[in-house]
Design an enzyme around this catalytic site. Structure first.
Site, PDB file in Angstrom:
ATOM      1  N   ASN A 274     -12.986  -3.053   2.467  1.00 27.12           N
ATOM      2  CA  ASN A 274     -13.997  -2.010   2.588  1.00 27.12           C
ATOM      3  C   ASN A 274     -14.928  -2.114   1.385  1.00 27.12           C
ATOM      4  OD1 ASN A 274     -12.741  -0.942   4.924  1.00 27.12           O
ATOM      5  ND2 ASN A 274     -11.280   0.173   3.650  1.00 27.12           N
TER       6      ASN A 274
ATOM      7  N   ASP B  45       0.849  -1.198   0.000  1.00 29.15           N
ATOM      8  CA  ASP B  45       0.000   0.000   0.000  1.00 29.15           C
ATOM      9  C   ASP B  45       0.886   1.250   0.000  1.00 29.15           C
ATOM     10  OD1 ASP B  45      -3.214   0.522   0.989  1.00 29.15           O
ATOM     11  OD2 ASP B  45      -1.807   2.197   1.075  1.00 29.15           O
TER      12      ASP B  45
ATOM     13  N   GLY C 202     -15.525   3.362   3.557  1.00 27.20           N
ATOM     14  CA  GLY C 202     -14.124   3.737   3.402  1.00 27.20           C
ATOM     15  C   GLY C 202     -13.474   3.248   2.122  1.00 27.20           C
ATOM     16  N   GLN C 203     -14.255   2.677   1.209  1.00 24.71           N
ATOM     17  CA  GLN C 203     -13.649   2.220  -0.055  1.00 24.71           C
ATOM     18  C   GLN C 203     -13.380   3.429  -0.942  1.00 24.71           C
ATOM     19  OE1 GLN C 203     -15.909  -0.608  -2.429  1.00 24.71           O
ATOM     20  NE2 GLN C 203     -14.186  -0.947  -3.815  1.00 24.71           N
ATOM     21  N   SER C 204     -12.118   3.645  -1.287  1.00 24.48           N
ATOM     22  CA  SER C 204     -11.751   4.786  -2.135  1.00 24.48           C
ATOM     23  C   SER C 204     -11.344   4.360  -3.538  1.00 24.48           C
ATOM     24  CB  SER C 204     -10.616   5.587  -1.486  1.00 24.48           C
ATOM     25  OG  SER C 204      -9.468   4.775  -1.309  1.00 24.48           O
TER      26      SER C 204
ATOM     27  N   HIS D 265      -7.120  -5.620   2.275  1.00 29.42           N
ATOM     28  CA  HIS D 265      -5.956  -5.094   2.975  1.00 29.42           C
ATOM     29  C   HIS D 265      -5.424  -6.195   3.892  1.00 29.42           C
ATOM     30  CE1 HIS D 265      -6.953  -0.725   2.201  1.00 29.42           C
ATOM     31  NE2 HIS D 265      -8.157  -1.269   2.035  1.00 29.42           N
TER      32      HIS D 265
ATOM     33  N   HIS E 126     -10.411  -5.110  -3.417  1.00 33.16           N
ATOM     34  CA  HIS E 126      -9.101  -5.365  -2.812  1.00 33.16           C
ATOM     35  C   HIS E 126      -9.270  -5.679  -1.347  1.00 33.16           C
ATOM     36  CE1 HIS E 126      -9.997  -1.040  -2.564  1.00 33.16           C
ATOM     37  NE2 HIS E 126      -9.350  -1.061  -1.413  1.00 33.16           N
TER      38      HIS E 126
HETATM   39  P1  5GP Z   1      -9.658   1.604   0.214  1.00 37.64           P
HETATM   40  O1  5GP Z   1      -9.685   2.947   0.898  1.00 37.64           O
HETATM   41  O2  5GP Z   1     -10.344   1.663  -1.137  1.00 37.64           O
HETATM   42  O3  5GP Z   1     -10.137   0.462   1.064  1.00 37.64           O
HETATM   43  O4  5GP Z   1      -8.129   1.274  -0.041  1.00 37.64           O
HETATM   44  C1  5GP Z   1      -7.429   1.793  -1.120  1.00 37.64           C
HETATM   45  C2  5GP Z   1      -5.966   1.739  -0.762  1.00 37.64           C
HETATM   46  O5  5GP Z   1      -5.214   1.908  -1.950  1.00 37.64           O
HETATM   47  C3  5GP Z   1      -5.514   2.820   0.215  1.00 37.64           C
HETATM   48  O6  5GP Z   1      -4.998   2.216   1.385  1.00 37.64           O
HETATM   49  C4  5GP Z   1      -4.453   3.600  -0.571  1.00 37.64           C
HETATM   50  O7  5GP Z   1      -3.370   3.979   0.231  1.00 37.64           O
HETATM   51  C5  5GP Z   1      -4.053   2.615  -1.642  1.00 37.64           C
HETATM   52  N1  5GP Z   1      -3.637   3.212  -2.904  1.00 37.64           N
HETATM   53  C6  5GP Z   1      -4.281   4.188  -3.609  1.00 37.64           C
HETATM   54  N2  5GP Z   1      -3.616   4.469  -4.746  1.00 37.64           N
HETATM   55  C7  5GP Z   1      -2.523   3.654  -4.759  1.00 37.64           C
HETATM   56  C8  5GP Z   1      -1.442   3.494  -5.677  1.00 37.64           C
HETATM   57  O8  5GP Z   1      -1.355   4.133  -6.732  1.00 37.64           O
HETATM   58  N3  5GP Z   1      -0.496   2.559  -5.356  1.00 37.64           N
HETATM   59  C9  5GP Z   1      -0.556   1.819  -4.201  1.00 37.64           C
HETATM   60  N4  5GP Z   1       0.431   0.937  -3.970  1.00 37.64           N
HETATM   61  N5  5GP Z   1      -1.570   1.952  -3.314  1.00 37.64           N
HETATM   62  C10 5GP Z   1      -2.527   2.861  -3.585  1.00 37.64           C
END
Ligand code: 5GP
Ligand code: ZN
Length: 112
Positions: free
Chosen positions: A85, A30, A91-93, A100, A98
């Site tokens: 998420n 991450d 919290g899914q961005s 974690h 995916h």
């Molecule tokens: P979410 O918030 O969707 O559950 O998790 C998305 C994750 O992707 C976040 O923890 C964020 O730090 C990670 N992330 C976002 N963009 C990138 C990227 O370009 N490369 C990597 N390695 N991680 C990313």
């Protein structure tokens, strides 16, 4: 799907620190780690999230969890947290499924 960050990481268009890959999944570090070990495990197939998965994805969902276990074992990690998420409100961005894989610190929930 074309401007999906994780699809671009899978294709190699965006660089990442890949730690594991097989026919079904890719795992990489991450960018903004929330624990000493923080790895994202993603299916190569673009699926938005768990809610968007269908019966035909059942094998793939299992493969993700087995990849998590393998990555942890190969890194001598016994205790880890695996979190997905689902939805912006949770919290899914990044809208590409995916999980974690996090380890190396205490987690607040459950208390103890
Ligand atoms: P979410 O918030 O969707 O559950 O998790 C998305 C994750 O992707 C976040 O923890 C964020 O730090 C990670 N992330 C976002 N963009 C990138 C990227 O370009 N490369 C990597 N390695 N991680 C990313
Ligand atoms: Zn994608």
């Amino acid at each position: 799907m074309n401007d999906c960050i994780f699809c671009k990481i899978i294709s190699g268009e965006i660089k990442s620190q890949i730690v594991y890959e097989d026919d079904f999944v890719v795992a990489f570090k991450d960018l903004n780690p929330q624990a000493p070990t923080h790895i994202l495990i993603v299916p190569k197939k673009h699926i938005e999230n768990i809610a968007a998965a269908s019966e035909e994805d059942a094998l793939l969902l299992g493969k993700i969890q087995l990849a998590a276990a393998k990555i942890a074992k190969d890194s001598n990690i016994k205790d880890f947290r695996l979190v997905a998420n689902n939805g912006k409100g949770a919290g899914q961005s990044v809208m590409h499924l995916h999980y974690h894989l996090m380890a190396g610190r205490r987690f607040l929930w459950p208390a103890g």
